[in-house]
Design a protein around this motif. Structure first.
Motif, PDB file in Angstrom:
ATOM      1  N   SER A  64      90.787 108.579  48.950  1.00 43.44           N
ATOM      2  CA  SER A  64      90.245 107.928  47.801  1.00 43.44           C
ATOM      3  C   SER A  64      90.796 106.360  47.803  1.00 43.44           C
ATOM      4  O   SER A  64      89.797 105.537  47.397  1.00 43.44           O
ATOM      5  N   ALA A  65      92.073 106.085  48.252  1.00 38.46           N
ATOM      6  CA  ALA A  65      92.349 104.364  48.213  1.00 38.46           C
ATOM      7  C   ALA A  65      91.433 103.981  49.471  1.00 38.46           C
ATOM      8  O   ALA A  65      90.928 102.797  49.101  1.00 38.46           O
ATOM      9  N   LEU A  66      90.942 104.461  50.282  1.00 39.16           N
ATOM     10  CA  LEU A  66      89.956 103.733  51.305  1.00 39.16           C
ATOM     11  C   LEU A  66      88.850 103.781  50.665  1.00 39.16           C
ATOM     12  O   LEU A  66      88.220 102.617  50.893  1.00 39.16           O
ATOM     13  N   THR A  80      93.984  98.663  52.266  1.00 45.23           N
ATOM     14  CA  THR A  80      93.463  97.369  51.649  1.00 45.23           C
ATOM     15  C   THR A  80      93.162  96.475  52.937  1.00 45.23           C
ATOM     16  O   THR A  80      92.115  95.677  53.057  1.00 45.23           O
ATOM     17  N   ILE A  81      94.034  96.702  53.876  1.00 44.14           N
ATOM     18  CA  ILE A  81      93.682  95.812  55.307  1.00 44.14           C
ATOM     19  C   ILE A  81      92.368  96.095  55.739  1.00 44.14           C
ATOM     20  O   ILE A  81      91.574  95.431  56.215  1.00 44.14           O
ATOM     21  N   VAL A  82      92.102  97.584  55.813  1.00 44.17           N
ATOM     22  CA  VAL A  82      90.777  98.033  56.423  1.00 44.17           C
ATOM     23  C   VAL A  82      89.543  97.919  55.496  1.00 44.17           C
ATOM     24  O   VAL A  82      88.530  97.644  56.058  1.00 44.17           O
ATOM     25  N   GLY A  83      89.799  98.257  54.210  1.00 43.79           N
ATOM     26  CA  GLY A  83      88.584  98.680  53.425  1.00 43.79           C
ATOM     27  C   GLY A  83      87.686  97.179  53.129  1.00 43.79           C
ATOM     28  O   GLY A  83      86.609  97.340  53.355  1.00 43.79           O
ATOM     29  N   PRO A  84      88.183  96.126  52.430  1.00 40.45           N
ATOM     30  CA  PRO A  84      87.523  95.166  52.075  1.00 40.45           C
ATOM     31  C   PRO A  84      86.655  94.458  53.115  1.00 40.45           C
ATOM     32  O   PRO A  84      85.519  94.218  52.912  1.00 40.45           O
ATOM     33  N   VAL A  95      93.494  90.596  54.821  1.00 31.26           N
ATOM     34  CA  VAL A  95      94.565  90.178  55.955  1.00 31.26           C
ATOM     35  C   VAL A  95      95.885  90.242  55.416  1.00 31.26           C
ATOM     36  O   VAL A  95      97.010  90.552  55.921  1.00 31.26           O
ATOM     37  N   PRO A  96      96.112  89.336  54.124  1.00 33.33           N
ATOM     38  CA  PRO A  96      97.249  89.480  53.475  1.00 33.33           C
ATOM     39  C   PRO A  96      97.969  90.938  53.086  1.00 33.33           C
ATOM     40  O   PRO A  96      99.180  90.848  53.043  1.00 33.33           O
ATOM     41  N   SER A  97      97.388  91.775  53.231  1.00 35.04           N
ATOM     42  CA  SER A  97      97.658  93.177  52.847  1.00 35.04           C
ATOM     43  C   SER A  97      98.857  93.723  54.031  1.00 35.04           C
ATOM     44  O   SER A  97      99.743  94.674  53.637  1.00 35.04           O
ATOM     45  N   ILE A  98      98.654  93.049  55.015  1.00 33.22           N
ATOM     46  CA  ILE A  98      99.782  93.443  55.885  1.00 33.22           C
ATOM     47  C   ILE A  98     101.091  93.004  55.372  1.00 33.22           C
ATOM     48  O   ILE A  98     101.932  94.061  55.830  1.00 33.22           O
ATOM     49  N   GLY A  99     101.409  92.164  54.589  1.00 33.17           N
ATOM     50  CA  GLY A  99     102.639  91.985  53.820  1.00 33.17           C
ATOM     51  C   GLY A  99     103.062  93.033  53.178  1.00 33.17           C
ATOM     52  O   GLY A  99     104.308  93.413  52.927  1.00 33.17           O
TER      53      GLY A  99
END
Length: 426
Positions: A29-31, A160-164, A272-276
């Motif tokens: 569901s998060a994806l 978040t990294i993959v989805g947007p 990209v910043p979601s890697i953090g």
């Protein structure tokens, strides 16, 4: 043998099959949610030609009304098995989201429909979050809650990294409602995953008076405000989340409108910043082991407040995109450490028979504060311009660390009995 041991140490202890299914359902569901990141603002701006005030209203009104609808659901859910509630909330979101692509296909999509769907999704989301916290606490011993919440947090940032970026590309190639369909399907798959957890969930003990009393509606708030350690954290998170989210519609208008960023660039700026966040969530448990839960909570809660003011200096082109990424990287890394600690802290400080009502009250307040602040910032964005309003939110966020709990919490004594009503009360 050595490499297997190191891998096991990195991943942490195994939490069992039921948690595995719950974790998988959450990830699915998060994806879907992050694939659909910004889908409603994109539909409002690009399809319905909405302005800043309307985009802000879409977020604020839906959050406020959704929170109001969810208020009576917290006490109601407290005395019911949580797994059927979770499945029901997933199915509600699945059905209501599918009305968006259906209306778009027939050319009858309206701003009112976006608003109504957002309200239903907001109410279901609050109820789901409250029930899932109680369900998680029933599945795992207290010492495993931080591990579980860190895994949820790392999954959230991974999606978040993959989805947007994927969602932005899908909107560009297949149309603006594609990601809404993906989000709806993700809730169906989540419902199936939660159903697969299996096991016997005992029915919570219900008090003698089966009818819900008016005081039950505010019992979650009473419990939070009576706790000297939950209370400051409650106000901190409500204000912090509200100010951060209030700036998001204005940032969307600024980036997608005036500065001319494409949807895929808008998605990339947050992906990209979601890697953090992924890194921060992996460091949460080692940091707590070394420095202690309260100290890490306090430091990261303060550090996360210093970044958003930088968005006031956003410009166009590559430099602007890199600025957003840098600000979001710092903010998200701090949140990646803070969030699982905060979620675990709440569960540890809340008696088992109060979890759903407390988490529901917490979520309702967060939604309501977000709604109010988003509405106010929508007006400020119209009067002062999006950039100035975003900067003002960033300045106010600098004061939020003052609301963090200053002292470490004492261990909660369990269980805390439900107070009996006076005989003459209705």
């Amino acid at each position: 043998m050595g490499s297997g041991h190191r891998l096991g140490h990195l991943l942490g202890p195994r939490l069992g099959r039921q948690f595995g299914w719950l974790w998988g359902a959450y990830g699915t569901s998060a994806l879907g949610t992050w694939l659909a990141f910004g889908a409603f603002p994109v539909l409002a701006i690009r399809v319905l030609h909405a302005g800043p005030a309307e985009v802000a209203a879409l977020a604020s009104v839906s959050a406020a009304v959704g929170a109001a609808v969810a208020v009576p659901l917290g006490p109601w859910v407290e005395f019911r098995r949580k797994r059927p509630v979770l499945i029901s909330m997933d199915l509600v979101r699945f059905v209501v989201l599918l009305t968006i692509p259906a209306a778009f296909a027939f050319g009858v999509l309206s701003f009112l429909q976006l608003l109504l769907v957002s309200i239903v999704v907001a109410a279901a989301d609050i109820t789901f979050r409250a029930a899932s916290g109680a369900y998680l606490k029933s599945l795992l011993p207290a010492e495993d809650l931080l591990v579980a919440n860190a895994r949820f947090e790392s999954t959230a940032w991974t999606t978040t990294i993959v989805g947007p970026p994927l969602g932005g590309a899908a909107i560009g190639l297949l149309g603006p409602v594609t990601t809404v369909v993906a989000d709806a399907i993700s809730y169906l798959l989540s419902a199936l995953g939660i159903r697969a957890t299996g096991g016997h969930e005992p029915r919570p003990e219900h008090r003698e008076a089966a009818r819900m009393r008016p005081r039950d509606l505010i019992d979650g708030w009473r419990y939070i405000l009576a706790d000297a350690t939950l209370r400051p954290l409650f106000f901190n998170t409500a204000l912090f989340n509200g100010l951060v989210m209030a700036a998001q519609p204005l940032l969307a208008v600024l980036m997608l409108g005036r500065l001319g960023f494409a949807p895929w660039q808008y998605g990339l700026a947050f992906a990209v910043p979601s890697i953090g966040g992924l890194l921060g969530s992996r460091l949460a448990r080692p940091l707590v082991t070394r420095f202690g839960q309260h100290k890490v909570l306090l430091v990261t809660g303060a550090l996360r407040a210093i970044w958003p003011v930088g968005l006031a200096f956003l410009g166009s082109g590559t430099g602007g995109l890199l600025l957003v990424m840098g600000v979001e990287l710092g903010l998200i890394f701090c949140c990646g450490v803070f969030n699982p600690l905060y979620a675990t802290y709440r569960l540890q400080r809340t008696a088992t028979d109060r979890v759903t009502r407390t988490l529901s009250a917490w979520a309702v307040t967060t939604k309501a504060s977000t709604a109010i602040l988003t509405a106010v910032w929508g007006v400020l964005g119209g009067l002062l311009g999006p950039r100035t309003a975003i900067g003002l939110a960033g300045v106010l966020l600098l004061a939020t660390p003052l609301l963090l709990p200053r002292r470490a919490a004492a261990q909660l004594s369990e269980p805390e009995p439900e107070p009996e009503p006076a005989p003459n009360r209705v």
